[in-house]
Design an enzyme around this catalytic site. Structure first.
Site, PDB file in Angstrom:
ATOM      1  N   CYS A  92       0.696  -1.181  -0.041  1.00 29.55           N
ATOM      2  CA  CYS A  92       0.110  -0.032  -0.060  1.00 29.55           C
ATOM      3  C   CYS A  92       0.898   1.334  -0.091  1.00 29.55           C
ATOM      4  CB  CYS A  92      -1.017   0.075   1.200  1.00 29.55           C
ATOM      5  SG  CYS A  92      -2.080  -1.321   1.256  1.00 29.55           S
ATOM      6  N   HIS A 367      -9.028   3.481  -2.225  1.00 30.03           N
ATOM      7  CA  HIS A 367      -7.412   3.379  -1.984  1.00 30.03           C
ATOM      8  C   HIS A 367      -6.895   2.352  -3.315  1.00 30.03           C
ATOM      9  CE1 HIS A 367      -3.892   1.892  -0.434  1.00 30.03           C
ATOM     10  NE2 HIS A 367      -4.205   0.941   0.431  1.00 30.03           N
ATOM     11  N   CYS A 397       0.291   2.891   6.232  1.00 27.03           N
ATOM     12  CA  CYS A 397       0.480   1.617   6.499  1.00 27.03           C
ATOM     13  C   CYS A 397       0.808   0.396   5.721  1.00 27.03           C
ATOM     14  CB  CYS A 397      -0.812   0.861   7.506  1.00 27.03           C
ATOM     15  SG  CYS A 397      -2.197   0.740   6.778  1.00 27.03           S
TER      16      CYS A 397
END
Length: 411
Positions: A92, A367, A397
């Protein structure tokens, strides 16, 4: 150490990441990134052939996103063949890591003009397409560090922190409300450009289409926990479930409370983003106007089962490198992978919530994995300019227990 200046940052709108339901699902991810690169070059006013590298984050590097999408997008964009490209995967955090690596090239004095960014077409290359799982299916690694899906980690953190379902849903609702205001006031207009269908030449999407401004607390409260069934799945040699394994490592949690839902977790979307970075010498010799500079960058690793708590310490490391304190940061972008992530980071660092994700985050906007970090940096820079502020910290994160952070400062 040389300075790395941000000349400009651009992004596509985020399209719904379900095949046939989102406006970007028919556009190849190479083309999404190619249009982003061309928009960046046009707005930045640079000669494409002078770009020394294009560093791109992408998580699912398989199929249409395999084969080094960075280089292929450079070619698809019609840039000079002399411009190289490299793809990376820090899950991510990939998009922000790509920007940071590009900045490192400039700060080391080895590069004058570099692009960092990311892309992810989650509708065309869904999560899990590389079939690697969380640990590459290595039983020896699993015996050393058992890893669970991120939703289990999010629920474990919420349980340990004592966050209630109402608190998680309240944060999600505020994300939706802030994103609605941002869209209504065109706060994303500086970075966002309309994506064109390369076949029909018609505009495919010119706004983020994932937000649900009609969301209410009542509607959020009616959603079922998304990871309870997964947590009850037997995975150990003795029939131990994921929840039981997590609680064996974190017995202080007592009993797992599954509270994350589709409403207080990040959305699945398609998108791409890119940031143009240059050295001080290049800026001066080419008459460019820098918008900001990279003040500090950092990465950090933490225990891989709990996985999602690293942003706090990663931010601390970046602040130490910059000689700054938490209160010196005007705006924070803490990726909303799950509601518990920014809430835990805010609590741990003592951040003023009013400075965090002021235009909403991934819960409302979505996202797009490899692109998100680069998108957040551009969003933060735009908002600093809109408010007349100076500094922002972006952090995400990362699966496997990692974090990445960048501090930028307007010039």
């Amino acid at each position: 150490m040389a300075e790395a200046y941000i000349i400009d940052a651009v992004r596509t709108p985020r399209g719904r990441g379900k095949k046939g339901k989102g406006s970007l699902t028919e556009i190849h991810p190479q083309e999404l990134l190619a249009q982003t690169l061309n928009c960046l070059a046009e707005r930045g006013g640079i000669e494409r052939g002078q770009v020394e590298d294009v560093v791109v984050g992408v998580v699912s590097q398989v199929g249409e996103q395999g084969g080094n999408i960075a280089r292929n997008a450079v070619l698809a964009a019609g840039w000079p063949i002399e411009v190289p490209g490299v793809s990376l995967n820090r899950f991510c955090g990939s998009g922000l890591q790509a920007v940071n690596f590009a900045a490192m090239g400039v700060m080391s004095g080895m590069h004058e003009l570099v692009v960092g960014g990311g892309v992810e077409s989650m509708s065309r290359v869904p999560m899990g397409s590389d079939q690697s799982g969380s640990d590459g299916h290595n039983p020896l690694l699993a015996a050393k560090h058992f890893q669970v899906p991120q939703g289990i980690s999010a629920d474990l953190i919420a349980t340990l922190e004592g966050f209630t379902r109402e608190e998680l849903d309240r944060f999600a609702l505020e994300s939706q409300q802030k994103a609605a205001v941002a869209q209504r006031e065109n706060r994303f207009a500086r970075s966002l450009f309309p994506v064109v269908d390369p076949v029909t030449r018609q505009v495919a999407l010119d706004h983020d289409e994932y937000p649900r401004p009609e969301t209410t607390m009542e509607a959020l409260s009616q959603l079922q926990p998304a990871f309870a069934e997964l947590g009850a799945k037997p995975v150990g040699p003795n029939g131990e479930t994921m929840d039981e394994m997590a609680l064996r490592i974190y017995p202080q949690a007592g009993q797992m409370k599954h509270q994350h839902t589709a409403g207080n977790s990040s959305g699945i979307v398609d998108g791409a983003a890119a940031v143009l970075l240059a050295s001080d010498g290049y800026v001066r010799s080419h008459g460019l106007k820098a918008r900001a500079r990279i003040r500090a960058i950092s990465t950090h690793g933490e225990e891989p089962l709990i996985m999602l708590t690293a942003p706090a310490e990663t931010a601390r490391k970046a602040l130490r490198k910059a000689g700054m304190e938490v209160g010196d940061i005007d705006l924070w972008e803490i990726n909303e992978a799950f509601a518990t992530v920014p809430l835990q980071t805010i609590r741990t660092l003592g951040v003023d919530p009013a400075r965090v994700n002021v235009n909403g985050g991934a819960i409302a906007l979505g996202h797009p994995l490899g692109a998100t970090g680069a998108m957040l940096l551009g969003t933060a820079l735009d908002e600093l300019e809109r408010r007349g502020l100076a500094t922002a910290l972006v952090t995400l994160c990362i699966a496997g227990g990692q974090g990445v952070a960048t501090i930028i400062e307007r010039v």
